[in-house]
Design a protein around this motif. Structure first.
Motif, PDB file in Angstrom:
ATOM      1  N   ILE A 165       0.965  -1.113   0.042  1.00 53.36           N
ATOM      2  CA  ILE A 165      -0.177   0.112   0.028  1.00 53.36           C
ATOM      3  C   ILE A 165       1.040   1.092  -0.048  1.00 53.36           C
ATOM      4  O   ILE A 165       1.846   1.297   0.798  1.00 53.36           O
ATOM      5  CB  ILE A 165      -0.836   0.103   1.226  1.00 53.36           C
ATOM      6  CG1 ILE A 165      -1.840   1.189   1.279  1.00 53.36           C
ATOM      7  CG2 ILE A 165      -0.206  -0.054   2.588  1.00 53.36           C
ATOM      8  CD1 ILE A 165      -3.113   1.073   2.163  1.00 53.36           C
ATOM      9  N   TRP A 166       0.785   2.082  -0.945  1.00 55.10           N
ATOM     10  CA  TRP A 166       1.818   2.990  -1.215  1.00 55.10           C
ATOM     11  C   TRP A 166       1.374   4.430  -0.763  1.00 55.10           C
ATOM     12  O   TRP A 166       0.180   4.839  -0.906  1.00 55.10           O
ATOM     13  CB  TRP A 166       1.948   3.177  -2.543  1.00 55.10           C
ATOM     14  CG  TRP A 166       3.312   3.976  -2.829  1.00 55.10           C
ATOM     15  CD1 TRP A 166       4.585   3.347  -3.073  1.00 55.10           C
ATOM     16  CD2 TRP A 166       3.340   5.378  -3.339  1.00 55.10           C
ATOM     17  NE1 TRP A 166       5.402   4.309  -3.496  1.00 55.10           N
ATOM     18  CE2 TRP A 166       4.892   5.734  -3.509  1.00 55.10           C
ATOM     19  CE3 TRP A 166       2.536   6.412  -3.207  1.00 55.10           C
ATOM     20  CZ2 TRP A 166       5.592   6.995  -3.717  1.00 55.10           C
ATOM     21  CZ3 TRP A 166       3.116   7.614  -3.297  1.00 55.10           C
ATOM     22  CH2 TRP A 166       4.485   7.936  -3.803  1.00 55.10           C
ATOM     23  N   PHE A 221      12.545   4.963  -2.497  1.00 52.46           N
ATOM     24  CA  PHE A 221      11.628   5.831  -3.679  1.00 52.46           C
ATOM     25  C   PHE A 221      10.599   6.755  -2.795  1.00 52.46           C
ATOM     26  O   PHE A 221      10.346   7.683  -2.973  1.00 52.46           O
ATOM     27  CB  PHE A 221      10.867   4.762  -4.446  1.00 52.46           C
ATOM     28  CG  PHE A 221      10.188   5.556  -5.578  1.00 52.46           C
ATOM     29  CD1 PHE A 221      10.547   6.185  -6.667  1.00 52.46           C
ATOM     30  CD2 PHE A 221       8.854   5.560  -5.379  1.00 52.46           C
ATOM     31  CE1 PHE A 221       9.992   6.906  -7.803  1.00 52.46           C
ATOM     32  CE2 PHE A 221       8.053   6.146  -6.361  1.00 52.46           C
ATOM     33  CZ  PHE A 221       8.650   7.218  -7.296  1.00 52.46           C
ATOM     34  N   ALA A 222       9.994   5.753  -2.001  1.00 53.99           N
ATOM     35  CA  ALA A 222       8.655   6.275  -1.347  1.00 53.99           C
ATOM     36  C   ALA A 222       9.059   7.771  -0.398  1.00 53.99           C
ATOM     37  O   ALA A 222       8.695   8.813  -0.340  1.00 53.99           O
ATOM     38  CB  ALA A 222       8.113   5.586  -0.513  1.00 53.99           C
ATOM     39  N   ASN A 223      10.365   7.425   0.484  1.00 52.23           N
ATOM     40  CA  ASN A 223      10.594   8.400   1.344  1.00 52.23           C
ATOM     41  C   ASN A 223      11.801   9.346   0.689  1.00 52.23           C
ATOM     42  O   ASN A 223      11.694  10.495   1.491  1.00 52.23           O
ATOM     43  CB  ASN A 223      11.504   7.738   2.515  1.00 52.23           C
ATOM     44  CG  ASN A 223      10.364   7.074   3.304  1.00 52.23           C
ATOM     45  OD1 ASN A 223      10.253   7.563   4.234  1.00 52.23           O
ATOM     46  ND2 ASN A 223       9.914   5.886   3.100  1.00 52.23           N
ATOM     47  N   LEU A 239      11.106  14.392  -4.249  1.00 51.60           N
ATOM     48  CA  LEU A 239      11.750  15.213  -5.213  1.00 51.60           C
ATOM     49  C   LEU A 239      11.125  15.269  -6.346  1.00 51.60           C
ATOM     50  O   LEU A 239      11.157  16.362  -7.180  1.00 51.60           O
ATOM     51  CB  LEU A 239      12.992  14.818  -5.216  1.00 51.60           C
ATOM     52  CG  LEU A 239      14.001  14.852  -4.075  1.00 51.60           C
ATOM     53  CD1 LEU A 239      15.392  14.157  -4.252  1.00 51.60           C
ATOM     54  CD2 LEU A 239      13.959  16.233  -3.483  1.00 51.60           C
ATOM     55  N   LEU A 240      10.169  14.242  -6.916  1.00 55.46           N
ATOM     56  CA  LEU A 240       9.585  14.074  -8.317  1.00 55.46           C
ATOM     57  C   LEU A 240       8.362  14.957  -8.392  1.00 55.46           C
ATOM     58  O   LEU A 240       7.802  15.022  -9.586  1.00 55.46           O
ATOM     59  CB  LEU A 240       9.322  12.690  -8.591  1.00 55.46           C
ATOM     60  CG  LEU A 240      10.777  11.967  -9.178  1.00 55.46           C
ATOM     61  CD1 LEU A 240      10.393  10.260  -8.977  1.00 55.46           C
ATOM     62  CD2 LEU A 240      11.371  12.383  -9.956  1.00 55.46           C
ATOM     63  N   ARG A 241       7.719  15.457  -7.294  1.00 50.37           N
ATOM     64  CA  ARG A 241       6.391  15.852  -7.257  1.00 50.37           C
ATOM     65  C   ARG A 241       6.644  17.173  -7.935  1.00 50.37           C
ATOM     66  O   ARG A 241       7.816  18.087  -7.925  1.00 50.37           O
ATOM     67  CB  ARG A 241       5.896  16.102  -5.859  1.00 50.37           C
ATOM     68  CG  ARG A 241       5.523  15.016  -5.176  1.00 50.37           C
ATOM     69  CD  ARG A 241       4.666  15.399  -4.049  1.00 50.37           C
ATOM     70  NE  ARG A 241       3.404  16.071  -4.272  1.00 50.37           N
ATOM     71  CZ  ARG A 241       2.490  16.664  -3.168  1.00 50.37           C
ATOM     72  NH1 ARG A 241       3.191  16.873  -1.964  1.00 50.37           N
ATOM     73  NH2 ARG A 241       1.551  17.042  -3.478  1.00 50.37           N
ATOM     74  N   ARG A 242       5.841  18.013  -8.638  1.00 52.43           N
ATOM     75  CA  ARG A 242       5.840  19.131  -9.390  1.00 52.43           C
ATOM     76  C   ARG A 242       4.568  19.968  -8.978  1.00 52.43           C
ATOM     77  O   ARG A 242       3.521  19.310  -8.606  1.00 52.43           O
ATOM     78  CB  ARG A 242       5.706  18.856 -11.076  1.00 52.43           C
ATOM     79  CG  ARG A 242       6.940  18.051 -11.556  1.00 52.43           C
ATOM     80  CD  ARG A 242       8.172  19.026 -11.343  1.00 52.43           C
ATOM     81  NE  ARG A 242       9.486  18.404 -11.920  1.00 52.43           N
ATOM     82  CZ  ARG A 242      10.294  17.568 -11.023  1.00 52.43           C
ATOM     83  NH1 ARG A 242      10.018  17.517  -9.708  1.00 52.43           N
ATOM     84  NH2 ARG A 242      11.222  17.167 -11.644  1.00 52.43           N
ATOM     85  N   GLY A 266       4.285  11.828 -12.463  1.00 50.71           N
ATOM     86  CA  GLY A 266       5.521  11.303 -12.495  1.00 50.71           C
ATOM     87  C   GLY A 266       6.106  10.989 -11.084  1.00 50.71           C
ATOM     88  O   GLY A 266       7.452  10.679 -10.978  1.00 50.71           O
ATOM     89  N   ALA A 267       5.459  10.957 -10.006  1.00 55.81           N
ATOM     90  CA  ALA A 267       6.040  10.642  -8.569  1.00 55.81           C
ATOM     91  C   ALA A 267       5.585   9.701  -7.973  1.00 55.81           C
ATOM     92  O   ALA A 267       5.918   9.695  -6.779  1.00 55.81           O
ATOM     93  CB  ALA A 267       5.654  12.127  -8.088  1.00 55.81           C
ATOM     94  N   ILE A 268       4.841   8.656  -8.505  1.00 57.57           N
ATOM     95  CA  ILE A 268       4.239   7.573  -7.588  1.00 57.57           C
ATOM     96  C   ILE A 268       4.913   6.243  -8.065  1.00 57.57           C
ATOM     97  O   ILE A 268       4.503   5.335  -7.375  1.00 57.57           O
ATOM     98  CB  ILE A 268       2.739   7.283  -7.829  1.00 57.57           C
ATOM     99  CG1 ILE A 268       2.271   7.185  -8.887  1.00 57.57           C
ATOM    100  CG2 ILE A 268       2.158   8.774  -7.130  1.00 57.57           C
ATOM    101  CD1 ILE A 268       0.725   6.931  -8.928  1.00 57.57           C
TER     102      ILE A 268
END
Length: 458
Positions: A51-52, A225-227, A232-235, A396-398
């Motif tokens: 669960i992400w 990746f999650a933490n 950093l990938l969120r826009r 592009g962030a999940i």
């Protein structure tokens, strides 16, 4: 006024301010996700893998604890109440360093009132980690003053707070620098270097432990990746009214910020000035400035404001402003919790009835994720937070293509789809996919609190 009396008054104030919202399942969408993750952890789900979400594990452990005792929403909000009251008590104790009993008590009350005005009525993450940062700040101030040796303990508290929300790094770095500046003046540089390593190690220890557990389980990449990467990938969301939202927060903060500035001018406390600056910088560097993002500012603001809250006129000003804003916000929110619980229960009962007709999982789109828990549904995806699959900022962030994931879910023909409507997302590819599927294969069966339920028709 005794310390016991101050704590009792603050506890009673916290109860009065927060009691109307205890058990409200719709008070905040983020809390719904935390509790959903905590619930599924009891069933064996591993955050970031099964669960992400990108929140640190500490927040999910709090939510899991709430799911382990009594009704989760009630327990979670009681934990938040206890955290808020304890934070206010530490603020009052800290403020006694430069203010009298009345000013210190008023500082604690200021905190309790204004967190309710800035999205902290329930269990948003700052309600919990502010307690740890308040304790850390007090220990740092005591250590700087030479009254105790609490530097390592302070940085360990910062480290625990980092496992609730990473944005506390700004205050944590400031606390470490403040401690090292004092040691640098008092000790030879090798001792200061050892202290720096010790402080850094204490602050990083909880994160290292969390990462090690995931690495040992073979999921180190998922944890990283999650933490780290996903943050950093969120826009920014195109067209998001960030400036207007920021202005609204500033308006609500005018009184505590003004009192804090006046307090810093009145009592030139170097550590407090730096703490306020670090908190403000941290807030400014983390858009999109939702109201609860400003909750950490209230900690140093309240402590600094105590110096002027010693004056009766300033206490009256704060009291009148707080009362007016509380009333404007709808306090005491009479009937809101009952209405929310009834709405969720009604939707959940209908979902359960529809799922008995056809196998499969509920699919929630731009609607409250609490419906998964309330209806005891399985999850159609490891991304159950509805906005991760919809918002442009998350595209592009999940770690997966949201459009492909939604297409996969729809291909399983979910028996029930719960759908909300957010104007800015109507042209998003995933929303268009869902609307097309609804038009082709589903029929609407009911609507409540902005949520439409559709059942599979063919």
């Amino acid at each position: 006024m005794s310390r016991r009396s101050v704590w009792l008054i603050l506890l009673l104030a916290a109860v009065a301010l927060r009691l109307p919202d205890i058990g409200n399942p719709l008070i905040d969408v983020d809390e719904q996700m935390y509790l959903l993750v905590g619930e599924r952890m009891w069933a064996g789900a591993l955050p970031y893998v099964d669960i992400w979400d990108r929140k640190p594990i500490g927040l999910f452990l709090i939510a899991a604890a709430a799911n382990g005792v009594g009704e989760p929403w009630v327990t979670y909000h009681l934990l938040a109440l206890a955290a808020a009251a304890a934070t206010a008590g530490i603020i009052a104790g800290f403020a006694r360093r430069h203010a009298g009993p009345a000013g210190a008590l008023a500082a604690g009350l200021l905190y309790l009132v204004w967190i309710a005005l800035l999205g902290g009525r329930g269990g948003q993450s700052p309600v919990f980690y502010n307690l740890l940062i308040a304790g850390a700040a007090w220990l740092v101030a005591e250590t700087i003053a030479g009254r105790r040796r609490g530097g390592v303990a302070a940085m360990l508290l910062v480290g625990l707070a980092l496992q609730i929300k990473p944005t506390v790094v700004f205050e944590g770095v400031y606390f470490a620098l403040a401690l090292l500046a004092v040691r640098w003046r008092r000790e030879p540089w090798p001792a200061s270097l050892r202290a720096a390593l010790l402080y850094g190690g204490a602050a990083l220890l909880p994160t290292v432990v969390a990462a090690t557990v995931y690495v040992a389980a073979g999921h180190g990449e998922a944890w990283w990746f999650a933490n780290v990467e996903s943050i950093l990938l969120r826009r920014p969301t195109p067209g998001d009214a960030i400036a207007l939202r920021m202005l609204g927060v500033i308006v609500v903060l005018l009184v505590p910020a003004g009192l804090a500035i006046a307090g810093l001018v009145r009592r030139k406390q170097g550590f407090l000035i730096g703490w306020v600056a670090a908190a403000v910088i941290g807030w400014l560097l983390v858009p999109p400035y939702f109201n609860h993002y400003a909750l950490p500012l209230l900690l140093p603001f309240a402590v600094a404001a105590a110096a002027v809250l010693d004056r009766p006129a300033m206490r009256w000003l704060a009291a009148l402003a707080g009362a007016a804003l509380l009333l404007l916000s709808g306090y005491p929110h009479l009937g809101e919790t009952r209405a929310a619980r009834d709405a969720v229960a009604g939707l959940a009962a209908r979902i359960e009835a529809l799922r008995r007709r056809a196998p499969g999982c509920l699919f929630v789109v731009e609607a409250p994720p609490v419906l998964y828990s309330a209806s005891r549904s399985c999850l159609p995806t490891r991304y159950p937070f509805p906005f991760h699959l919809v918002e442009a900022s998350e595209a592009g962030a999940i770690g997966t293509d949201p459009t492909a994931e939604v297409a996969r879910i729809l291909a399983t023909r979910p028996p029930v789809i719960a759908v909300g409507d957010i104007a800015r997302n109507r042209r998003r590819p995933t929303v268009i996919l869902v609307r097309r599927a609804l038009a082709a294969r589903y029929r609407r069966v009911t609507s409540n609190t902005g949520v439409d339920l559709f059942e599979l028709a063919n």
